[in-house]
Design a protein around this motif. Structure first.
Motif, PDB file in Angstrom:
ATOM      1  N   ASP A 226       8.041  11.366 -16.372  1.00  0.00           N
ATOM      2  CA  ASP A 226       9.426  11.190 -15.935  1.00  0.00           C
ATOM      3  C   ASP A 226      10.326  12.184 -16.672  1.00  0.00           C
ATOM      4  N   GLN A 227      11.400  12.592 -16.003  1.00  0.00           N
ATOM      5  CA  GLN A 227      12.397  13.479 -16.585  1.00  0.00           C
ATOM      6  C   GLN A 227      13.777  13.096 -16.065  1.00  0.00           C
ATOM      7  N   ASP A 228      14.793  13.439 -16.851  1.00  0.00           N
ATOM      8  CA  ASP A 228      16.161  13.216 -16.383  1.00  0.00           C
ATOM      9  C   ASP A 228      17.084  14.176 -17.135  1.00  0.00           C
ATOM     10  N   VAL A 229      18.256  14.423 -16.546  1.00  0.00           N
ATOM     11  CA  VAL A 229      19.259  15.285 -17.166  1.00  0.00           C
ATOM     12  C   VAL A 229      20.637  14.658 -16.987  1.00  0.00           C
ATOM     13  N   VAL A 230      21.551  15.032 -17.890  1.00  0.00           N
ATOM     14  CA  VAL A 230      22.948  14.620 -17.802  1.00  0.00           C
ATOM     15  C   VAL A 230      23.801  15.862 -18.029  1.00  0.00           C
ATOM     16  N   ARG A 231      24.808  16.066 -17.214  1.00  0.00           N
ATOM     17  CA  ARG A 231      25.696  17.207 -17.396  1.00  0.00           C
ATOM     18  C   ARG A 231      26.631  16.956 -18.577  1.00  0.00           C
ATOM     19  N   VAL A 232      26.865  17.993 -19.365  1.00  0.00           N
ATOM     20  CA  VAL A 232      27.776  17.921 -20.512  1.00  0.00           C
ATOM     21  C   VAL A 232      28.716  19.127 -20.445  1.00  0.00           C
ATOM     22  N   ASN A 233      29.702  19.151 -21.351  1.00  0.00           N
ATOM     23  CA  ASN A 233      30.626  20.284 -21.360  1.00  0.00           C
ATOM     24  C   ASN A 233      30.938  20.723 -22.785  1.00  0.00           C
ATOM     25  N   HIS A 234      31.853  21.680 -22.892  1.00  0.00           N
ATOM     26  CA  HIS A 234      32.173  22.311 -24.166  1.00  0.00           C
ATOM     27  C   HIS A 234      32.846  21.374 -25.162  1.00  0.00           C
TER      28      HIS A 234
ATOM     29  N   VAL B 262       3.383   9.500  -9.432  1.00  0.00           N
ATOM     30  CA  VAL B 262       4.019   8.271  -9.929  1.00  0.00           C
ATOM     31  C   VAL B 262       4.632   7.553  -8.738  1.00  0.00           C
ATOM     32  N   PHE B 263       4.031   6.447  -8.354  1.00  0.00           N
ATOM     33  CA  PHE B 263       4.524   5.689  -7.207  1.00  0.00           C
ATOM     34  C   PHE B 263       5.728   4.860  -7.627  1.00  0.00           C
ATOM     35  N   ASP B 264       6.755   4.849  -6.777  1.00  0.00           N
ATOM     36  CA  ASP B 264       7.922   4.006  -7.004  1.00  0.00           C
ATOM     37  C   ASP B 264       7.539   2.558  -6.730  1.00  0.00           C
ATOM     38  N   VAL B 265       8.326   1.654  -7.277  1.00  0.00           N
ATOM     39  CA  VAL B 265       8.071   0.239  -7.047  1.00  0.00           C
ATOM     40  C   VAL B 265       9.250  -0.339  -6.263  1.00  0.00           C
ATOM     41  N   GLU B 266       8.958  -1.196  -5.313  1.00  0.00           N
ATOM     42  CA  GLU B 266      10.015  -1.877  -4.555  1.00  0.00           C
ATOM     43  C   GLU B 266      10.374  -3.166  -5.274  1.00  0.00           C
ATOM     44  N   ARG B 267      11.618  -3.299  -5.652  1.00  0.00           N
ATOM     45  CA  ARG B 267      12.047  -4.484  -6.407  1.00  0.00           C
ATOM     46  C   ARG B 267      13.076  -5.264  -5.618  1.00  0.00           C
TER      47      ARG B 267
ATOM     48  N   CYS C  40       0.857  -1.188   0.000  1.00  0.00           N
ATOM     49  CA  CYS C  40       0.000   0.000   0.000  1.00  0.00           C
ATOM     50  C   CYS C  40       0.895   1.240   0.000  1.00  0.00           C
ATOM     51  N   GLN C  41       0.660   2.134  -0.944  1.00  0.00           N
ATOM     52  CA  GLN C  41       1.387   3.392  -1.026  1.00  0.00           C
ATOM     53  C   GLN C  41       0.377   4.539  -1.034  1.00  0.00           C
ATOM     54  N   GLN C  42       0.754   5.646  -0.443  1.00  0.00           N
ATOM     55  CA  GLN C  42      -0.177   6.765  -0.385  1.00  0.00           C
ATOM     56  C   GLN C  42       0.563   8.085  -0.449  1.00  0.00           C
ATOM     57  N   HIS C  43      -0.156   9.105  -0.882  1.00  0.00           N
ATOM     58  CA  HIS C  43       0.417  10.443  -0.968  1.00  0.00           C
ATOM     59  C   HIS C  43      -0.690  11.455  -0.738  1.00  0.00           C
ATOM     60  N   THR C  44      -0.388  12.473   0.056  1.00  0.00           N
ATOM     61  CA  THR C  44      -1.323  13.562   0.297  1.00  0.00           C
ATOM     62  C   THR C  44      -0.755  14.848  -0.276  1.00  0.00           C
ATOM     63  N   ASP C  45      -1.514  15.476  -1.149  1.00  0.00           N
ATOM     64  CA  ASP C  45      -1.145  16.775  -1.709  1.00  0.00           C
ATOM     65  C   ASP C  45      -1.819  17.837  -0.848  1.00  0.00           C
ATOM     66  N   ASN C  46      -1.047  18.448   0.029  1.00  0.00           N
ATOM     67  CA  ASN C  46      -1.613  19.412   0.968  1.00  0.00           C
ATOM     68  C   ASN C  46      -2.050  20.711   0.293  1.00  0.00           C
ATOM     69  N   ILE C  47      -1.459  21.012  -0.854  1.00  0.00           N
ATOM     70  CA  ILE C  47      -1.841  22.234  -1.563  1.00  0.00           C
ATOM     71  C   ILE C  47      -3.199  22.055  -2.230  1.00  0.00           C
ATOM     72  N   GLU C  48      -3.396  20.920  -2.873  1.00  0.00           N
ATOM     73  CA  GLU C  48      -4.657  20.632  -3.547  1.00  0.00           C
ATOM     74  C   GLU C  48      -5.694  20.027  -2.613  1.00  0.00           C
TER      75      GLU C  48
ATOM     76  N   GLU D 182       2.802  -0.840 -15.248  1.00  0.00           N
ATOM     77  CA  GLU D 182       2.727  -1.400 -13.897  1.00  0.00           C
ATOM     78  C   GLU D 182       1.666  -0.702 -13.047  1.00  0.00           C
ATOM     79  N   SER D 183       0.845   0.124 -13.679  1.00  0.00           N
ATOM     80  CA  SER D 183      -0.270   0.802 -12.987  1.00  0.00           C
ATOM     81  C   SER D 183       0.227   1.558 -11.763  1.00  0.00           C
ATOM     82  N   ARG D 184       1.230   2.407 -11.981  1.00  0.00           N
ATOM     83  CA  ARG D 184       1.807   3.178 -10.892  1.00  0.00           C
ATOM     84  C   ARG D 184       1.557   4.675 -11.028  1.00  0.00           C
ATOM     85  N   ILE D 185       0.692   5.058 -11.960  1.00  0.00           N
ATOM     86  CA  ILE D 185       0.485   6.477 -12.233  1.00  0.00           C
ATOM     87  C   ILE D 185      -0.966   6.861 -11.963  1.00  0.00           C
TER      88      ILE D 185
END
Length: 290
Positions: free
Chosen positions: A237-245, A285-290, A38-46, A273-276
């Motif tokens: 989902d989002q992700d970033v990778v640092r790069v250079n010149h 988006v709930f994380d899954v324990e593996r 069981c996973q739960q989340h409360t959005d206090n703003i909404e 996986e019905s996590r959204i």
């Protein structure tokens, strides 16, 4: 609980108030269901409450329809918005592509290795270039070219194919066409798109050249549900990778491809996986324990 255990998954949301968790867990307990997670989340703003519950499917003593009807009556009492999913069902996925293959290859590989539990039922493209990949993996391929004048006709053909193959999820794996508002509205919450993280700063056909010229220090990607407003749908989902010149435009593109593969795969996996849970233009988006 082992990964191959069959599960019933409930996604629930409602106005946050006392007693929801207790009432829901008691409802399942009274019907002899074992809550394995069981996973739960409360959005206090909404003022919004979200919950994901996994049940042991071995405890199902009725038909699935009867379970959902009974829970629906309970949900009405508490004004719950809910979905019910079953882990033994393989979602039927359609992948839409143009000429770029990296996300397509990655999704097929992850599916074949068991990381994505689904059936890739068909590939649709507005170019013939990637048919060789479909043939390699024996996936039906449909070439549906499109112009500004033929867009409505082409989308109607796409819709026909999605219905014929009984598709549950559409993945835009670098499909370089804008879907109409009517299309995205009909498939709301069932189309996942990937785009480079430069939007809206670097739009157009060659964002990595623009990024090179501006000397960017991070490469990113965003996976989201497609909506009627271009690239404004709920982010998964989002992700970033640092790069250079030292990286050329081609080097930036290679880094970007890798980020796009990973972000799209994580988003598709979370959906399968019905996590959204979606609320307004946001996702939980709930994380899954593996």
């Amino acid at each position: 609980m082992t990964d191959n255990q069959k599960k019933i998954i409930f996604l629930i949301q409602c106005e946050d108030r006392k007693g929801i968790l207790s009432a829901t867990s008691t409802w399942f307990f009274q019907r002899s269901y074992n809550i394995v997670h069981c996973q739960q989340h409360t959005d206090n703003i909404e003022g919004r409450y979200f919950m994901r519950i996994e049940l042991d499917m071995h405890d199902l003593k009725t038909t699935r329809k009867e379970l959902e009807e009974d829970f629906g009556a309970f949900a009405n009492q508490y004004n719950l918005t809910w979905e019910c999913h079953y882990s033994d069902y393989n979602a039927r996925v359609a992948i839409m592509v143009s000429k770029t293959s990296h996300c397509l290859y990655d999704l097929i590989a992850r599916k074949n290795e068991g990381d994505l539990k689904c059936d890739i039922s068909l590939i649709i493209s507005n170019h013939p270039d990637l048919e060789v990949i479909a043939n390699q993996f024996r996936i039906p391929f449909y070439y549906l070219p499109v112009t500004n004048e033929s867009k409505a006709e082409q989308e109607a053909k796409v819709m026909t194919l999605l219905k014929r193959f009984d598709i549950d999820l559409v993945v835009l794996a670098r499909y370089m066409q804008i879907l109409s508002p009517a299309f995205t509205h009909q498939w709301q919450g069932k189309i996942i798109n990937i785009h480079h993280g430069f939007l809206p700063a670097f739009q157009g056909a060659n964002p990595y050249r623009q990024a090179y010229e501006r000397g960017v220090k991070m490469i990113g990607a965003t996976a989201h549900y497609a909506s009627e407003e271009l690239d404004q749908g709920p982010i998964i989902d989002q992700d970033v990778v640092r790069v250079n010149h030292e990286l050329s435009p081609n080097g930036l593109r290679d880094v970007g491809k890798d980020v796009e593969r990973r972000v799209l795969a994580k988003a598709v996996q979370a959906h399968l996986e019905s996590r959204i849970i979606m609320f307004k233009n946001r996702t939980v988006v709930f994380d899954v324990e593996r």
